[in-house]
Design an enzyme around this catalytic site. Structure first.
Site, PDB file in Angstrom:
ATOM      1  N   THR A 190       6.378  33.699  43.016  1.00 17.67           N
ATOM      2  CA  THR A 190       7.634  32.981  43.687  1.00 17.67           C
ATOM      3  C   THR A 190       8.922  33.751  43.240  1.00 17.67           C
ATOM      4  O   THR A 190       9.841  33.977  43.955  1.00 17.67           O
ATOM      5  CB  THR A 190       7.802  31.607  43.250  1.00 17.67           C
ATOM      6  OG1 THR A 190       6.909  30.938  44.134  1.00 17.67           O
ATOM      7  CG2 THR A 190       9.285  30.960  43.708  1.00 17.67           C
ATOM      8  N   SER A 204       0.071  33.937  42.558  1.00 18.06           N
ATOM      9  CA  SER A 204      -0.840  33.900  41.655  1.00 18.06           C
ATOM     10  C   SER A 204      -2.090  33.188  41.451  1.00 18.06           C
ATOM     11  O   SER A 204      -3.021  33.154  40.816  1.00 18.06           O
ATOM     12  CB  SER A 204      -0.090  33.763  40.068  1.00 18.06           C
ATOM     13  OG  SER A 204       0.294  32.301  40.114  1.00 18.06           O
ATOM     14  N   THR A 215       3.981  31.202  38.848  1.00 21.48           N
ATOM     15  CA  THR A 215       3.682  30.395  37.788  1.00 21.48           C
ATOM     16  C   THR A 215       2.277  29.815  37.922  1.00 21.48           C
ATOM     17  O   THR A 215       1.879  29.017  37.013  1.00 21.48           O
ATOM     18  CB  THR A 215       4.753  29.062  38.001  1.00 21.48           C
ATOM     19  OG1 THR A 215       4.624  28.397  39.393  1.00 21.48           O
ATOM     20  CG2 THR A 215       6.147  29.481  37.836  1.00 21.48           C
ATOM     21  N   ASP A 216       1.590  29.892  39.110  1.00 21.48           N
ATOM     22  CA  ASP A 216       0.306  28.946  39.215  1.00 21.48           C
ATOM     23  C   ASP A 216      -0.698  29.151  38.268  1.00 21.48           C
ATOM     24  O   ASP A 216      -1.322  28.572  37.710  1.00 21.48           O
ATOM     25  CB  ASP A 216      -0.117  29.004  40.647  1.00 21.48           C
ATOM     26  CG  ASP A 216       0.599  28.354  41.659  1.00 21.48           C
ATOM     27  OD1 ASP A 216       1.466  27.436  41.214  1.00 21.48           O
ATOM     28  OD2 ASP A 216       0.661  28.489  42.794  1.00 21.48           O
TER      29      ASP A 216
END
Ligand code: ASP
Length: 356
Positions: free
Chosen positions: A53, A90, A124-125
């Site tokens: 993102t 990710s 971030t995942d």
């Protein structure tokens, strides 16, 4: 391309100069040789983009050079160079890609013009997994800092530029040396071993609940690191083992998933109840997969505290994941199975990371 080059290129375009690479590069080199000596004193930081993102909507629209060009303040903090490793959300990261990223970082640090520090932009995942694998595989004590964002660049209040600027500040800071791989979001600095994404959208999503909170923070332009993680381990696998499955026990689990996973997995991380509890049927399934030679690690599904192995689990050769959560325990196995399959040695790795 570094930040100075980006702004010079823009300046050249405004002046109506050609933007042809060869011409621009020589103008840049010529101007750079007269550039302020102060800039030449700044640490060199490499920004490696992987997507997420922070770079766009999840598929990674902006390149590393694009990301850097959007933050003019960076040129006061470091001499930046950039490269694109991947442009993926990710959730598409894999152990093989993560391993390749670690090898690239080791290669950059081993090169004659090694940067003082490296910033990796990432979704971030799966940030908590990639950063921890790199913490296990990076050999240099120079800073490696992850930056990510919960809001894409298209949002007026995207957190990406601030997080990237802060990550470069941390990577350029001598304090970050020897601190292991760090993760910087929302003004906080977290150790890769401990950090977790705890919220789907909040800007304050990254926490280190079991590691005693963040190791530091960024206060304006000041980087403050209060402590350095002691619980670290460096491994040098030739290849990683992606066939490690993570399963969580629930009320009523009957062991069939464990048996099914053993059909293809080399190792299973099982998040068990509390301190290490499970119904007898689960221990029977674990015994069967151990007989097939599948490595089994127990962690607690409580997301805090340590697992203590029962006599039966010990007899079956189960490994205690100590206080690592399931995701981190899996990443340790992904790396460690490239080095050894000996349960005793594997157990010693978990104990080292637990500080025992
Ligand atoms: N889908 C994004 C990712 O690549 C989410 C994010 O970066 O916040 O992980």
């Amino acid at each position: 391309m570094n930040v100075r080059q980006v702004s010079l290129r823009r300046w050249a375009a405004l002046k109506g100069w050609t933007t042809r690479r060869s011409f621009t590069s020589s103008v840049i080199l010529a101007v750079l040789s007269f550039a302020s000596p102060a800039a030449a004193q700044l640490p060199s930081i490499r920004v490696v983009a992987t997507g997420g993102t922070i770079a766009g909507t999840g598929s990674g629209d902006l390149s590393a050079a694009d990301l850097v060009a959007r933050i003019p303040e960076l040129s006061k903090v470091a001499r930046i160079s950039t490269e694109d490793f991947s442009r993926i959300g990710s959730s598409s990261m894999t152990p093989e890609l993560q391993h390749r990223l670690a090898r690239r970082i080791n290669e950059l640090f081993a090169s004659p013009d090694a940067p003082a520090g490296i910033v990796i932009t990432h979704g971030t995942d799966s940030l908590e997994e990639t950063s921890f694998l790199l913490d296990l595989l990076i050999e240099s004590d120079r800073p490696v800092v992850f930056a990510a964002a919960q809001r894409p660049p298209s949002e007026p209040d995207s957190d990406g530029p601030r997080n990237l600027l802060n990550a470069v500040r941390v990577a350029a800071s001598p304090q970050a040396r020897g601190a292991g791989v760090l993760v910087t979001l929302n003004g906080e600095i977290h150790a890769a071993r401990d950090v977790r994404k705890t919220h789907a959208v909040s800007l304050d999503a990254f926490k280190s609940p079991d590691g005693g909170g963040p190791v530091g923070h960024i206060d304006g332009s000041h980087v403050v690191i209060g402590r350095k993680p002691l619980r670290r381990l460096t491994l040098r696998p030739q290849a990683v083992e992606p066939r490690v499955e993570l399963l969580t026990l629930t009320a009523g689990s009957d062991g069939r998933l464990i048996l099914a996973a053993a059909e293809f997995a080399q190792a299973i991380v099982l998040e068990v109840f509390g301190r290490g509890n499970m119904a007898p049927v689960i221990m029977q399934a674990v015994g069967k997969v151990r007989e097939k030679g599948v490595i089994v690690v127990f962690t607690t599904r409580t997301r805090g505290g340590r697992v203590e192995l029962s006599t039966e689990a010990n007899a079956a050769g189960v490994i205690s994941g100590e206080d690592l959560d399931g995701l981190k325990a899996r990443m340790l196995l992904v790396a460690a199975l490239g080095v050894t399959r000996d349960p005793k040695v594997l157990q010693s790795y978990f104990e080292r990371l637990a500080g025992r």
